[in-house]
Design a protein around this motif. Sequence first.
Motif: not given
Length: 434
Positions: A33-34, A148-153, A156-160, A286-293
Motif C-alpha cells: 500500500x505504501x 488499534x494500538x498500532x493504527x496511528x503508527x 503515519x507510515x502510509x502517509x510517508x 520525520x514529521x509523519x513517523x514522529x507524529x504518529x508515535x
Amino acid sequence: MAVVSPTDPAASSGGSAAHLYTPARRWLFLAILFLVGASSSIDRVVISVLLEPIKQEFQVSDTQLGLLSGLSFAILYSALGLPIARWADRGNRKLLIAGAISVWSAMTVLCAAAGSFWQLLLARIGVGVGEAGATPPAQSLIVDYFPTSQRARAIGIFATSGTVGYLIGLSIGSQLVAAHGWRATLVAFGLPGLLIAALVYWVLDEPRQRADAALRRGTSEDFRTSVKRLAAKRSFVRMLAGFTLYHFAAYGSLVFVPSYLVRVVKSPIEQAGLYYGATSALAVLIGSLAGGMIQDALSRRDPRWIARFPAIAFGLAALPNCAMFLLDDLTAFLIVSTIGGILLYAALPAAFAAIHAVCGSARRATAIAIILFFGNLLGFGLGPVITGALSDHFSAIHGPEGLRYALIIVMALTVPTALLLYSASGKVAEDLED
C-alpha cells in the motif's frame, strides 16, 4: 497464509481483522500500500515541476496553470470519491485499488500525448478519476490489518508514501524534465504504476473474504444513515472543516513552490526540484513517523489528545510555512521550509487517525471520502486556481514578486485549521467509536 492465534496480543487490541495475519504479513501488506501511495503522490505532484515548461509551450497564465494542477484533477476525483468509498465499505478493496492505479497510470502516460493545453487538461481529469480509488480503500484496509494500538503508527507510515512520491516527483522529475522535457517525464512516471497494480492484485488480501460473516459482508448501513451519524458527531464536523482549510492551504501553495523558487529565488528548475524535494522528503518522513508515535502515546493518557496534538502541530507550522515565502535565499528557504514541513506532516497522519477514532468501523472509507471530497474539491480544486489568480493579480503590480504574496495569504489558512481541530478535541471522548 498464516493465521495467528486469537490470544496474540496484537489480535486482541481492537483491529477489525488483525487476528487474521501475522505481524510480518501485516507489514508486507502495508509495504505494498505504501507503493500505491507513492505512485499516487508522484503522479499528482510531478505536475508542479512541469508547470514552467508547460506555461512556455502553451503560453498560458498562472490561473490556467492552477486549473491544470488543481481543479481539473479534483473535479471527478471528488465526485467519484464518495461512491467509490461506499464500494470500499462494502466490497473488495484490493480489486478497487488495483483498478484505480491502472487507470491513473495509463492516464498519466496519455497526458504526454496532449497536443494542446485543453487536451492536457482533459487527460489530467482522467488521472483524477483513477486516484479517487486509492486513499479511502487503502486506509480502510490498513485499519483492518492493524490492531488499534498500532493504527496511528501504520497510518503515519502510509502517509510517508506521499513523502517518497514527493521526493521522486520533485527531485527526479526536475532532472528528467530538464534533460528530456515534460512529455517524457510523464511517460517515465506513468508506466511503473501498472507494475504496482499487478502487485496489489496478486499479493494483497481482502479480510472480508476470510473473516466472520459480518466482516465479509461489509457495512449494511446505507449512505444516508452513515452521513447522518457522522454529521451528529461534532468532533467529526469540526475536523472536516479543518481538513478542508488545510487542503486549500497546502495544495494551493505547495504546488507553486517550484515556480516560486525559479521565478523569485532565481534557482534553476533542476536545482530547485532536487533540493526542495530532498528536504521536503526528510521533513515529511520525520514529521509523519514522529507524529504518529507521539499521538499514540498521548492519546493513551487522554483521548482528547487524538485531535489536540494535530491542532497544536498545525498551529506551530503556520509561522515557518508563511515565513519561508519571505526569503530570497535558497539555503535559508530550505531550512525554514524543513522546519515547517516537520510540523505540518506531524499533524496530518495524526489528524487522519483522529478521524478513524470517531467515525466507526461501518463507515471508515465513507468518512475518509467525505474528508477528501471537500478537501480536494474546495482545497485541491480551488486552492491552486485561487492562488494562481492572486498571483496574476499581484504580479500585474509587483512583477514576479506577486507570487510571494499569494503564497503567504493562502498558507496562513493553517491557523484556522488548528483552531478547528483544537475545538474538536473537546468532543472526541463522547464521539469515540471503533
